[in-house]
Motif scaffolding. Structure first.
Motif, mmCIF file in Angstrom:
data_model
loop_
_atom_site.group_PDB
_atom_site.id
_atom_site.type_symbol
_atom_site.label_atom_id
_atom_site.label_comp_id
_atom_site.label_asym_id
_atom_site.label_seq_id
_atom_site.Cartn_x
_atom_site.Cartn_y
_atom_site.Cartn_z
ATOM 1 N N ILE A 151 0.849 -1.194 0.000
ATOM 2 C CA ILE A 151 0.000 0.000 0.000
ATOM 3 C C ILE A 151 0.883 1.241 0.000
ATOM 4 O O ILE A 151 1.809 1.343 0.811
ATOM 5 N N ARG A 152 0.561 2.164 -0.884
ATOM 6 C CA ARG A 152 1.297 3.427 -0.933
ATOM 7 C C ARG A 152 0.298 4.573 -1.066
ATOM 8 O O ARG A 152 -0.644 4.500 -1.854
ATOM 9 N N GLY A 153 0.512 5.613 -0.279
ATOM 10 C CA GLY A 153 -0.328 6.797 -0.354
ATOM 11 C C GLY A 153 0.231 7.775 -1.376
ATOM 12 O O GLY A 153 1.447 7.934 -1.502
ATOM 13 N N ILE A 154 -0.670 8.403 -2.114
ATOM 14 C CA ILE A 154 -0.280 9.383 -3.138
ATOM 15 C C ILE A 154 -0.909 10.722 -2.765
ATOM 16 O O ILE A 154 -2.128 10.840 -2.674
ATOM 17 N N ARG A 155 -0.057 11.733 -2.534
ATOM 18 C CA ARG A 155 -0.540 13.067 -2.198
ATOM 19 C C ARG A 155 -0.483 14.012 -3.383
ATOM 20 O O ARG A 155 -1.330 14.868 -3.543
ATOM 21 N N THR A 156 0.546 13.873 -4.198
ATOM 22 C CA THR A 156 0.810 14.835 -5.269
ATOM 23 C C THR A 156 1.214 14.107 -6.551
ATOM 24 O O THR A 156 1.497 12.904 -6.536
ATOM 25 N N VAL A 157 1.297 14.858 -7.623
ATOM 26 C CA VAL A 157 1.759 14.300 -8.897
ATOM 27 C C VAL A 157 3.191 13.786 -8.754
ATOM 28 O O VAL A 157 3.535 12.717 -9.260
ATOM 29 N N SER A 158 4.029 14.525 -8.034
ATOM 30 C CA SER A 158 5.418 14.078 -7.859
ATOM 31 C C SER A 158 5.472 12.781 -7.039
ATOM 32 O O SER A 158 6.311 11.921 -7.314
ATOM 33 N N ASP A 159 4.575 12.626 -6.044
ATOM 34 C CA ASP A 159 4.486 11.351 -5.324
ATOM 35 C C ASP A 159 4.175 10.223 -6.301
ATOM 36 O O ASP A 159 4.766 9.155 -6.245
ATOM 37 N N PHE A 160 3.206 10.479 -7.189
ATOM 38 C CA PHE A 160 2.816 9.447 -8.145
ATOM 39 C C PHE A 160 3.994 9.032 -9.021
ATOM 40 O O PHE A 160 4.247 7.837 -9.212
ATOM 41 N N GLU A 161 4.713 10.009 -9.559
ATOM 42 C CA GLU A 161 5.851 9.693 -10.434
ATOM 43 C C GLU A 161 6.898 8.865 -9.682
ATOM 44 O O GLU A 161 7.415 7.879 -10.213
ATOM 45 N N TYR A 162 7.209 9.265 -8.457
ATOM 46 C CA TYR A 162 8.186 8.545 -7.643
ATOM 47 C C TYR A 162 7.695 7.135 -7.330
ATOM 48 O O TYR A 162 8.414 6.145 -7.526
ATOM 49 N N GLU A 163 6.465 7.033 -6.838
ATOM 50 C CA GLU A 163 5.908 5.732 -6.451
ATOM 51 C C GLU A 163 5.733 4.806 -7.646
ATOM 52 O O GLU A 163 5.909 3.597 -7.531
ATOM 53 N N LYS A 164 5.389 5.367 -8.801
ATOM 54 C CA LYS A 164 5.254 4.560 -10.012
ATOM 55 C C LYS A 164 6.591 3.914 -10.373
ATOM 56 O O LYS A 164 6.659 2.716 -10.680
ATOM 57 N N ALA A 165 7.664 4.696 -10.322
ATOM 58 C CA ALA A 165 8.995 4.161 -10.643
ATOM 59 C C ALA A 165 9.392 3.054 -9.660
ATOM 60 O O ALA A 165 9.898 2.000 -10.073
ATOM 61 N N ILE A 166 9.152 3.283 -8.375
ATOM 62 C CA ILE A 166 9.470 2.268 -7.353
ATOM 63 C C ILE A 166 8.626 1.015 -7.586
ATOM 64 O O ILE A 166 9.136 -0.107 -7.528
ATOM 65 N N ALA A 167 7.333 1.200 -7.858
ATOM 66 C CA ALA A 167 6.442 0.057 -8.079
ATOM 67 C C ALA A 167 6.891 -0.760 -9.281
ATOM 68 O O ALA A 167 6.862 -2.002 -9.253
ATOM 69 N N GLN A 168 7.324 -0.090 -10.338
ATOM 70 C CA GLN A 168 7.781 -0.805 -11.529
ATOM 71 C C GLN A 168 9.061 -1.591 -11.250
ATOM 72 O O GLN A 168 9.218 -2.725 -11.711
ATOM 73 N N MET A 169 9.964 -1.001 -10.480
ATOM 74 C CA MET A 169 11.190 -1.720 -10.108
ATOM 75 C C MET A 169 10.867 -2.903 -9.193
ATOM 76 O O MET A 169 11.407 -3.994 -9.374
ATOM 77 N N ASN A 170 9.978 -2.675 -8.229
ATOM 78 C CA ASN A 170 9.581 -3.764 -7.331
ATOM 79 C C ASN A 170 8.939 -4.896 -8.118
ATOM 80 O O ASN A 170 9.209 -6.076 -7.856
ATOM 81 N N HIS A 171 8.113 -4.552 -9.091
ATOM 82 C CA HIS A 171 7.440 -5.560 -9.908
ATOM 83 C C HIS A 171 8.462 -6.350 -10.731
ATOM 84 O O HIS A 171 8.317 -7.563 -10.918
ATOM 85 N N ALA A 172 9.505 -5.678 -11.194
ATOM 86 C CA ALA A 172 10.561 -6.371 -11.936
ATOM 87 C C ALA A 172 11.303 -7.349 -11.022
ATOM 88 O O ALA A 172 11.689 -8.440 -11.446
ATOM 89 N N LEU A 173 11.475 -6.969 -9.758
ATOM 90 C CA LEU A 173 12.182 -7.830 -8.809
ATOM 91 C C LEU A 173 11.322 -8.999 -8.344
ATOM 92 O O LEU A 173 11.798 -10.134 -8.248
#
Length: 153
Positions: A86-108
């Motif tokens: 679970i990740r909370g999204i407050r802003t557009v910049s949060d989304f961009e950061y969390e999206k990149a982390i989620a994609q890396m986590n999904h690759a792992l």
């Protein structure tokens, strides 16, 4: 059993964290709040104080458990059998950061899904970083921190 991890530093826990977690509870059988130990961040509160605060805030939530971890968050997910993060999204910049982390986590670890919950408008400006700065400068943080946690400061 659907188990989710809600990872973060929770230094300190804020009303925004509480909102995201409470809104995620109906989706899962169990939610583990994972306090990540990050050696590159200088913590304001001790790990023991953060655990105490989170346990006080969620004392009446039987589906919530509080643990600490070090290392990769996806590895901790595997350890606790969590298939969701679970990740909370407050802003557009949060989304961009969390999206990149989620994609890396999904690759792992492809079987772990990241679930984004968008912050309510009233909580979108609250961050632990800002609350810590206010605390360091002896400001009043009562409106940003849950009462159960504030009482432990």
């Amino acid at each position: 059993m659907k188990i989710a991890l809600f990872p973060g530093s929770f230094d300190p826990v804020t009303k925004a964290h509480v909102d995201i977690l409470k809104r995620s509870l109906p989706l899962f059988d169990k939610v583990v709040i994972g306090i990540g130990l990050n050696s590159t961040k200088a913590a304001y509160l001790t790990i023991e104080k953060r655990k105490e605060m989170l346990r006080a805030v969620f004392a009446n939530e039987p589906k919530v458990e509080v643990q600490t971890y070090e290392g990769l968050t996806v590895e901790f997910c595997k350890k606790i059998n969590a298939n969701y993060m679970i990740r909370g999204i407050r802003t557009v910049s949060d989304f961009e950061y969390e999206k990149a982390i989620a994609q890396m986590n999904h690759a792992l670890v492809p079987e772990i899904e990241s679930i984004f919950i968008v912050s309510k408008p009233g909580y979108s400006s609250i961050s632990s970083t800002i609350v810590r700065d206010i605390m360091r400068n002896n400001g009043d943080v009562k409106q940003f921190i849950p009462k159960e946690a504030f009482d432990l400061l």
